[in-house]
Structures are given as C-alpha cells and as structure tokens.
Design an enzyme around this catalytic site. Sequence first.
Site, PDB file in Angstrom:
ATOM      1  N   GLY A  23       9.214  14.728   8.566  1.00 28.25           N
ATOM      2  CA  GLY A  23       8.687  13.838   7.890  1.00 28.25           C
ATOM      3  C   GLY A  23       6.941  13.810   7.722  1.00 28.25           C
ATOM      4  N   ARG A  51      10.676  16.413   1.330  1.00 28.80           N
ATOM      5  CA  ARG A  51       9.911  16.471  -0.226  1.00 28.80           C
ATOM      6  C   ARG A  51       9.337  17.479  -0.138  1.00 28.80           C
ATOM      7  NH1 ARG A  51       7.098  10.738   1.173  1.00 28.80           N
ATOM      8  NH2 ARG A  51       7.579  11.527   3.352  1.00 28.80           N
ATOM      9  N   TYR A 156      17.341  -1.224  10.084  1.00 33.20           N
ATOM     10  CA  TYR A 156      16.364  -0.320  10.519  1.00 33.20           C
ATOM     11  C   TYR A 156      16.318  -0.611  12.108  1.00 33.20           C
ATOM     12  CZ  TYR A 156      11.262   0.955  11.246  1.00 33.20           C
ATOM     13  OH  TYR A 156       9.977   1.579  11.614  1.00 33.20           O
TER      14      TYR A 156
HETATM   15  C1  AKB Z   1       7.773  -1.274   9.123  1.00 33.68           C
HETATM   16  O1  AKB Z   1       6.967  -2.051   8.655  1.00 33.68           O
HETATM   17  O2  AKB Z   1       8.760  -0.782   8.636  1.00 33.68           O
HETATM   18  C2  AKB Z   1       7.013  -0.144   9.959  1.00 33.68           C
HETATM   19  C3  AKB Z   1       7.428  -0.862  11.385  1.00 33.68           C
HETATM   20  C4  AKB Z   1       6.446  -1.709  11.907  1.00 33.68           C
HETATM   21  O3  AKB Z   1       8.230  -0.124  11.941  1.00 33.68           O
HETATM   22  N1  AKB Z   1       5.572  -0.039   9.581  1.00 33.68           N
END
Ligand code: AKB
Length: 335
Positions: A23, A51, A156
């Site tokens: 990355g 990329r 996430y």
């Molecule tokens: C996001 O906002 O997804 C990142 C993080 C805080 O992990 N910058």
Amino acid sequence: MARAENLSPNSGLRPQRRILVTGAMGQIGSELVPALRQHYGGDRVVASDVRIVPYQLSAGDIHEHLDCTQPQQILEVVRRHEIGTIYHLAALLSAVAEEKPHAAWNINMDGLYNILEAARQYRCQVFFPSSIGAFGPSTPREHTPQATVQRPTTIYGVTKVAGELLCDYYASRFVVDVRGLRLPGLISYVAPPGGGTTDYAVEMFHQALRYKHYSCFLKANTLLPMMYMPDAIRATIELMEADGARLRYRNAYNVAAMSITPAELAAEIRTHVPGFVLDCRVDPVRQSIADSWPGSLDTSAARDDWGFAPQFDLAAMTADMLARLGAKLSATSAD
Ligand code: AKB
C-alpha cells in the site's frame, strides 16, 4: 516529507534484509517509504502497491506491483527481494469500507493473513496499522485505555479487531515479531487521504487555503484523536526498532497527539487564514462512524514501553501544515 532524521538514537539498529511496504502509494505509504529510504538506504526498501505507479521513479528506487489478496505474489516478492521486514499498509479505510464491506473484508483480512503467513515462513518482522476504528460505542470514550472493550460497529473496525487478534496469535503461536499502532486520524500535506472518516481535517486545510471556506461532513463538535503525519512516521519506525522484550502488546499500541473537533481546528486555522469560514453538511454515515469512536486515548503504554513522544500539538501542526501545503499548492499552480 516525514523527518526521519529526528529518530531516536536506537535507530542505529538496521535490519540486514530488505524492507517491503505494501500500500506504498496510500496516505501513510507516501511518507513512510521516503522516510525508510532516507533512514536505511534506498536500495533496502521495496515499495509495492496494487495501483500502477503514476510518477517517475528515482533511479534505484525499487517498486513492485503487488496484490496482497494473492498469497503467491507476496511469497514471490518476499523471496526475490530477501525481505526481512514488512510494513503492511494495504487496506480500505472506514468510509470506503462501509460502502464495500465484502471488498473490505477481503482486502483487510485476507491481505493481512497472507502477509502474516509469508512472515511466518520467511521469519519477517511485520508492522500492522490498527486504528481507533477498532473501538466501538461500548468502549469508554474519554482517555480510552490500552486494554478495553472492543466491539466496533463498522466493517472497518471488525477487520481491525480481528487483525489485532490475528497479529497476537501469530506472535504467540508462531513467534512472528508483529508490532502495531492504533492510529488516530492522520493529518498530512503529502498525499490526499483515501476514504477515511477523519479525513475532514486534511480537506479543511486544502479548502481553507484555496477558498477560505469548508463544508465539513462531521458536526462541528465531533471530538476525535489526531496526529500529524511526521509524528506517525517517527512512531512507526521507533516501534519497529524498539527492544522487543519491552513490548507488552503485540496487537497494537494506542497513539495520538491531540484530541480536536472540527470547530477547534477551524479556529486554529483562522489564526493564520483570517476570514476562514466553517460550516457543516453532515454525512450521516461518517457521523455515525465518528460517534462510535473514542474522543481521546490513553497512550501511556506506548510511552512506557517504547518511548512514544509526539512533537506536534494542534498549534504546531497547523502552522507547519499551512506552510508546507501552501508552498506545495503554489508550486503546483505555478506549473
Ligand atoms: C479513517 O478515518 O478511516 C482512518 C482511521 C482513523 O483509521 N483515518
């Protein structure tokens, strides 16, 4: 660029094998790669990304096209370049991950698993960037402890908690030297951020310099932990060079340099850009992500175990950011 020359004295411990950064063209990689090249030598660092490289490589810079969801590609690059350390930065950030949860699981989890497997087989050290996203609404929101409730409500965050656990597992079960940081929002003038919730801060600087006006996608009073990129790069390299025997945590350390709201950042920018106006057009998805994250972190474990000491507070970061971004924008418009 991050100031790698500010690294602590124990930075003389140089790994013998090469360093791979995945990355590498992302927000962190764009500054980590030059810092590592400056610190260890250009021929020691292999930058990789899925990329295609859009820029002219400097002579001697090594770049590989690498898709971390493909284990054979990773093994081949690790073998061919005699990799001893992997900074695994390839991942989707929070807002983009929420738009594409299946891709987020695939890239963030399978990618990490493949990297850890390569590290197990080739005895590599690994850096894993976790995040404040690894916390959730049931986590204590202020001064969030190092070890606490981690029940995130975003895909996430799920990949970051699962990633932390997987790193812990590889460290204890296979003795892989894994180290990680729970990164807060990162502020940088080098590369544009790519799909994060804390990205409002970087956008605000760009818009302040261009238009003296910014419409924020978070509410003005949303408190989040942040750090200037030079501090994040220095902390990353210092953690990787720290005495492993002193590290109590192999999943990831809480790190942050400030806790700020959009209103506070705007007020600080206004001291340099008179007349700068902030208004808010709230994006409910990103607001709900931000509302599930801590407002401030307890970083004492990082300070005690490996000497984490950020140098930029809100005022210092804002002054440096405006000066450097301003110079960059003027140079671009003069081209
Ligand atoms: C996001 O906002 O997804 C990142 C993080 C805080 O992990 N910058």
